[in-house]
Scaffold this motif. Structure first.
Motif, PDB file in Angstrom:
ATOM      1  N   GLU A 209      59.955  -7.424  74.155  1.00  0.00           N
ATOM      2  CA  GLU A 209      60.160  -8.966  74.077  1.00  0.00           C
ATOM      3  C   GLU A 209      60.392  -9.338  72.743  1.00  0.00           C
ATOM      4  OE1 GLU A 209      56.280 -10.287  75.597  1.00  0.00           O
ATOM      5  OE2 GLU A 209      56.891  -9.706  77.575  1.00  0.00           O
ATOM      6  N   ALA A 210      60.232  -8.493  71.890  1.00  0.00           N
ATOM      7  CA  ALA A 210      60.658  -8.641  70.276  1.00  0.00           C
ATOM      8  C   ALA A 210      62.115  -8.149  70.078  1.00  0.00           C
ATOM      9  CB  ALA A 210      59.483  -8.110  69.285  1.00  0.00           C
ATOM     10  N   GLY A 211      62.759  -7.743  71.280  1.00  0.00           N
ATOM     11  CA  GLY A 211      64.087  -7.178  70.939  1.00  0.00           C
ATOM     12  C   GLY A 211      64.391  -5.842  70.244  1.00  0.00           C
ATOM     13  N   LEU A 212      63.216  -4.970  70.297  1.00  0.00           N
ATOM     14  CA  LEU A 212      63.162  -3.726  69.985  1.00  0.00           C
ATOM     15  C   LEU A 212      63.073  -2.652  71.074  1.00  0.00           C
ATOM     16  CD1 LEU A 212      60.947  -4.240  66.703  1.00  0.00           C
ATOM     17  CD2 LEU A 212      63.444  -4.145  66.915  1.00  0.00           C
ATOM     18  N   ALA A 213      63.743  -1.484  70.568  1.00  0.00           N
ATOM     19  CA  ALA A 213      63.333  -0.346  71.593  1.00  0.00           C
ATOM     20  C   ALA A 213      62.627   0.826  70.977  1.00  0.00           C
ATOM     21  CB  ALA A 213      64.631   0.077  72.090  1.00  0.00           C
ATOM     22  N   PRO A 214      61.257   0.569  71.157  1.00  0.00           N
ATOM     23  CA  PRO A 214      60.368   1.696  70.193  1.00  0.00           C
ATOM     24  C   PRO A 214      60.720   3.121  70.508  1.00  0.00           C
ATOM     25  CG  PRO A 214      59.115   0.667  72.061  1.00  0.00           C
ATOM     26  CD  PRO A 214      60.476   0.072  72.175  1.00  0.00           C
ATOM     27  N   ALA A 215      60.946   3.963  69.336  1.00  0.00           N
ATOM     28  CA  ALA A 215      61.101   5.410  69.436  1.00  0.00           C
ATOM     29  C   ALA A 215      59.746   6.113  68.821  1.00  0.00           C
ATOM     30  CB  ALA A 215      62.283   5.657  69.215  1.00  0.00           C
ATOM     31  N   ALA A 216      59.004   6.671  69.595  1.00  0.00           N
ATOM     32  CA  ALA A 216      57.713   7.623  68.993  1.00  0.00           C
ATOM     33  C   ALA A 216      58.273   8.874  68.742  1.00  0.00           C
ATOM     34  CB  ALA A 216      56.504   7.099  69.560  1.00  0.00           C
ATOM     35  N   ALA A 217      58.090   9.089  67.517  1.00  0.00           N
ATOM     36  CA  ALA A 217      58.467  10.516  67.252  1.00  0.00           C
ATOM     37  C   ALA A 217      57.374  11.697  67.533  1.00  0.00           C
ATOM     38  CB  ALA A 217      58.940  10.712  65.560  1.00  0.00           C
ATOM     39  N   ILE A 218      56.049  10.830  67.469  1.00  0.00           N
ATOM     40  CA  ILE A 218      54.953  11.795  67.786  1.00  0.00           C
ATOM     41  C   ILE A 218      54.313  10.864  68.771  1.00  0.00           C
ATOM     42  CG2 ILE A 218      52.747  12.556  67.302  1.00  0.00           C
ATOM     43  CD1 ILE A 218      53.905  13.129  64.392  1.00  0.00           C
ATOM     44  N   GLU A 219      54.010  11.668  70.133  1.00  0.00           N
ATOM     45  CA  GLU A 219      53.399  11.025  71.148  1.00  0.00           C
ATOM     46  C   GLU A 219      51.966  11.855  71.509  1.00  0.00           C
ATOM     47  OE1 GLU A 219      56.773   8.688  73.694  1.00  0.00           O
ATOM     48  OE2 GLU A 219      56.356  10.905  74.135  1.00  0.00           O
ATOM     49  N   SER A 220      51.025  11.253  71.989  1.00  0.00           N
ATOM     50  CA  SER A 220      49.751  11.853  72.511  1.00  0.00           C
ATOM     51  C   SER A 220      49.188  11.073  73.340  1.00  0.00           C
ATOM     52  CB  SER A 220      48.896  12.245  71.133  1.00  0.00           C
ATOM     53  OG  SER A 220      47.719  12.953  71.715  1.00  0.00           O
ATOM     54  N   ASN A 221      48.010  11.823  74.286  1.00  0.00           N
ATOM     55  CA  ASN A 221      47.250  11.134  75.089  1.00  0.00           C
ATOM     56  C   ASN A 221      45.824  10.984  74.326  1.00  0.00           C
ATOM     57  OD1 ASN A 221      46.355  13.512  75.227  1.00  0.00           O
ATOM     58  ND2 ASN A 221      46.443  13.854  77.395  1.00  0.00           N
ATOM     59  N   SER A 222      45.856  11.033  73.145  1.00  0.00           N
ATOM     60  CA  SER A 222      44.690  11.202  72.433  1.00  0.00           C
ATOM     61  C   SER A 222      44.648  10.215  71.332  1.00  0.00           C
ATOM     62  CB  SER A 222      44.156  12.455  71.889  1.00  0.00           C
ATOM     63  OG  SER A 222      42.958  12.310  71.020  1.00  0.00           O
ATOM     64  N   THR A 223      44.099   9.236  71.388  1.00  0.00           N
ATOM     65  CA  THR A 223      43.881   8.003  70.075  1.00  0.00           C
ATOM     66  C   THR A 223      43.479   8.688  68.912  1.00  0.00           C
ATOM     67  OG1 THR A 223      41.581   7.315  70.855  1.00  0.00           O
ATOM     68  CG2 THR A 223      43.673   6.204  71.964  1.00  0.00           C
ATOM     69  N   VAL A 224      42.730   9.786  69.044  1.00  0.00           N
ATOM     70  CA  VAL A 224      42.198  10.558  67.719  1.00  0.00           C
ATOM     71  C   VAL A 224      43.363  11.088  67.082  1.00  0.00           C
ATOM     72  CG1 VAL A 224      40.820  12.474  66.932  1.00  0.00           C
ATOM     73  CG2 VAL A 224      39.965  10.814  68.608  1.00  0.00           C
ATOM     74  N   VAL A 225      44.203  11.803  67.706  1.00  0.00           N
ATOM     75  CA  VAL A 225      45.581  12.347  67.263  1.00  0.00           C
ATOM     76  C   VAL A 225      46.374  11.232  66.664  1.00  0.00           C
ATOM     77  CG1 VAL A 225      47.597  13.436  67.942  1.00  0.00           C
ATOM     78  CG2 VAL A 225      45.602  14.404  68.983  1.00  0.00           C
ATOM     79  N   LEU A 226      46.420  10.182  67.097  1.00  0.00           N
ATOM     80  CA  LEU A 226      47.381   9.273  66.597  1.00  0.00           C
ATOM     81  C   LEU A 226      46.650   8.935  65.323  1.00  0.00           C
ATOM     82  CD1 LEU A 226      47.837   6.725  69.618  1.00  0.00           C
ATOM     83  CD2 LEU A 226      49.299   8.838  68.785  1.00  0.00           C
ATOM     84  N   VAL A 227      45.385   8.522  64.955  1.00  0.00           N
ATOM     85  CA  VAL A 227      44.878   8.377  63.651  1.00  0.00           C
ATOM     86  C   VAL A 227      44.785   9.172  62.804  1.00  0.00           C
ATOM     87  CG1 VAL A 227      42.389   7.422  62.536  1.00  0.00           C
ATOM     88  CG2 VAL A 227      43.254   6.606  64.610  1.00  0.00           C
ATOM     89  N   ALA A 228      44.654  10.486  63.370  1.00  0.00           N
ATOM     90  CA  ALA A 228      44.969  11.815  62.259  1.00  0.00           C
ATOM     91  C   ALA A 228      46.162  11.850  61.921  1.00  0.00           C
ATOM     92  CB  ALA A 228      44.451  12.975  63.140  1.00  0.00           C
ATOM     93  N   THR A 229      47.057  11.629  62.768  1.00  0.00           N
ATOM     94  CA  THR A 229      48.701  11.587  62.000  1.00  0.00           C
ATOM     95  C   THR A 229      48.887  10.615  61.024  1.00  0.00           C
ATOM     96  OG1 THR A 229      49.285  12.444  64.244  1.00  0.00           O
ATOM     97  CG2 THR A 229      50.998  11.561  63.059  1.00  0.00           C
ATOM     98  N   VAL A 230      48.475   9.473  61.191  1.00  0.00           N
ATOM     99  CA  VAL A 230      48.452   8.102  60.250  1.00  0.00           C
ATOM    100  C   VAL A 230      47.919   8.726  58.879  1.00  0.00           C
ATOM    101  CG1 VAL A 230      48.084   5.890  59.690  1.00  0.00           C
ATOM    102  CG2 VAL A 230      48.370   6.383  62.081  1.00  0.00           C
ATOM    103  N   LEU A 231      46.926   9.275  59.043  1.00  0.00           N
ATOM    104  CA  LEU A 231      46.284   9.872  57.657  1.00  0.00           C
ATOM    105  C   LEU A 231      47.397  11.087  56.955  1.00  0.00           C
ATOM    106  CD1 LEU A 231      42.558  10.749  58.945  1.00  0.00           C
ATOM    107  CD2 LEU A 231      43.269   8.973  57.245  1.00  0.00           C
ATOM    108  N   GLN A 232      48.053  11.665  57.547  1.00  0.00           N
ATOM    109  CA  GLN A 232      48.942  12.587  56.955  1.00  0.00           C
ATOM    110  C   GLN A 232      50.202  12.128  56.249  1.00  0.00           C
ATOM    111  OE1 GLN A 232      47.912  15.684  57.492  1.00  0.00           O
ATOM    112  NE2 GLN A 232      46.554  14.847  58.777  1.00  0.00           N
ATOM    113  N   GLY A 233      50.456  10.716  56.289  1.00  0.00           N
ATOM    114  CA  GLY A 233      51.780  10.362  55.469  1.00  0.00           C
ATOM    115  C   GLY A 233      52.185   9.012  56.064  1.00  0.00           C
ATOM    116  N   PRO A 234      53.396   8.730  56.124  1.00  0.00           N
ATOM    117  CA  PRO A 234      53.889   7.440  56.363  1.00  0.00           C
ATOM    118  C   PRO A 234      54.019   6.824  57.698  1.00  0.00           C
ATOM    119  CG  PRO A 234      55.853   9.016  56.083  1.00  0.00           C
ATOM    120  CD  PRO A 234      54.562   9.647  55.923  1.00  0.00           C
ATOM    121  N   TRP A 235      53.094   7.549  58.385  1.00  0.00           N
ATOM    122  CA  TRP A 235      53.021   6.942  60.118  1.00  0.00           C
ATOM    123  C   TRP A 235      52.248   5.851  60.163  1.00  0.00           C
ATOM    124  CZ3 TRP A 235      56.190   9.846  63.357  1.00  0.00           C
ATOM    125  CH2 TRP A 235      56.472  11.135  62.772  1.00  0.00           C
ATOM    126  N   VAL A 236      52.503   5.016  61.120  1.00  0.00           N
ATOM    127  CA  VAL A 236      51.802   3.948  61.648  1.00  0.00           C
ATOM    128  C   VAL A 236      51.629   4.105  63.091  1.00  0.00           C
ATOM    129  CG1 VAL A 236      52.737   2.424  59.843  1.00  0.00           C
ATOM    130  CG2 VAL A 236      53.751   2.444  62.100  1.00  0.00           C
TER     131      VAL A 236
END
Length: 296
Positions: A209-236
């Motif tokens: 709806e904002a005119g973007l096509a999101p491309a996630a370089a890292i995907e997981s079914n765990s929200t813990v993995v997502l937060v741990a990835t953000v801690l590693q560097g420039p990820w959001v």
């Protein structure tokens, strides 16, 4: 008869004699004998089988609907009689979408504090799995999205509307913003939930709806993995507000609110629509109503 119907339901769910037997805690020969005895009692072939499970026959498909109803009614009768003897007691099985696990925990803790003879199993599952588990009588209730995708015949108790936060490191260029629009997340290094998660589909729609096509370089079914990835560097990553606050507490991470452009998705308790409800399930529905942040 009830035990054999439960075997039939388990086989239809697992689509494998060995796994179905394991799920019931019986041997495979016991399961096979039970299914054959059920077929003899009903006078029809329910299961196509040769060397392995070959699916349900048309008669088996029709019988499955009635088997679920009969077994569900029998369980409700047992619960009703137990409540008349012991008061509220027993065990509740609750499946919760990963993004609402803090709410599942809160509901279970509040309920057991009020009704100490009731215990809980709380499972993390995708929304589609929760609906299947309700149909197969594997769970008593679930917490899932209420108004985003079809639910079928269930009773609902709204709990809250979902808002979102961008999770990033404090040194990220967006960390100091008071809020963000979804279009401002273009070119960010995204890590997001996997596509089978309904939350991911909601986020994808917000991006589109904002005119973007999101491309996630890292995907997981765990929200813990997502937060741990953000801690590693420039990820959001993007998480519901309550869960983001819980997972990032005490960590060197920043949360930035994302502006809600449309009506926020509603999350709540769901249970099979088969009144009258057992005293324990009715009490759970009432507890969810008291916990809710959604106005009536």
């Amino acid at each position: 008869m009830i035990a054999k119907l439960e075997m039939f339901i388990a086989l239809a769910r697992e689509r494998h004699f060995g796994r179905a037997a394991l799920s019931l805690g019986v041997t495979q020969p016991t399961l096979s004998t039970g299914i054959r005895q059920l077929e003899d009692q009903l006078g029809v072939k329910l299961v196509s089988r040769g060397s392995r499970f070959g699916g349900l026959t048309p008669e088996g498909q029709r019988a499955l609907v009635m088997a679920r109803q009969i077994v569900g009614d029998a369980r409700r009768l047992r619960e009703e009689m137990r409540a008349s003897r012991e008061g509220l007691a027993g065990h509740l099985r609750l499946a919760v979408i990963p993004t609402a696990l803090t709410w599942g925990s809160a509901l279970a803790a509040r309920f057991t504090a009020r009704h100490p003879k009731v215990s809980f199993t709380v499972l993390s599952r995708a929304s589609a799995d929760i609906l299947s588990m309700l149909d197969d009588l594997e769970i008593d209730a679930g917490i899932s999205y209420l108004d985003n995708e079809p639910l079928g015949r269930v009773v609902t108790r709204p709990l809250y509307r979902e808002s979102y936060r961008l999770v990033c490191r404090p040194d990220h260029p967006l960390a100091g913003r008071a809020d963000l629009g979804w279009a401002e997340l273009a070119e960010q290094k995204l890590c997001l939930l996997t596509p089978e998660m309904q939350n991911r589909r909601i986020i994808n729609r917000q991006f589109l709806e904002a005119g973007l096509a999101p491309a996630a370089a890292i995907e997981s079914n765990s929200t813990v993995v997502l937060v741990a990835t953000v801690l590693q560097g420039p990820w959001v990553t993007i998480l519901p507000s309550d869960l983001a606050a819980f997972l990032t507490e005490g960590k060197p991470l920043a949360l930035v609110p994302l502006r809600q452009e449309a009506v926020a998705p509603e999350v709540g308790l769901i249970a099979p629509h088969q009144p009258p409800y057992t005293p324990v399930l009715q009490a759970l529905l009432d507890e969810a109503g008291e916990l809710a942040q959604v106005p009536d």
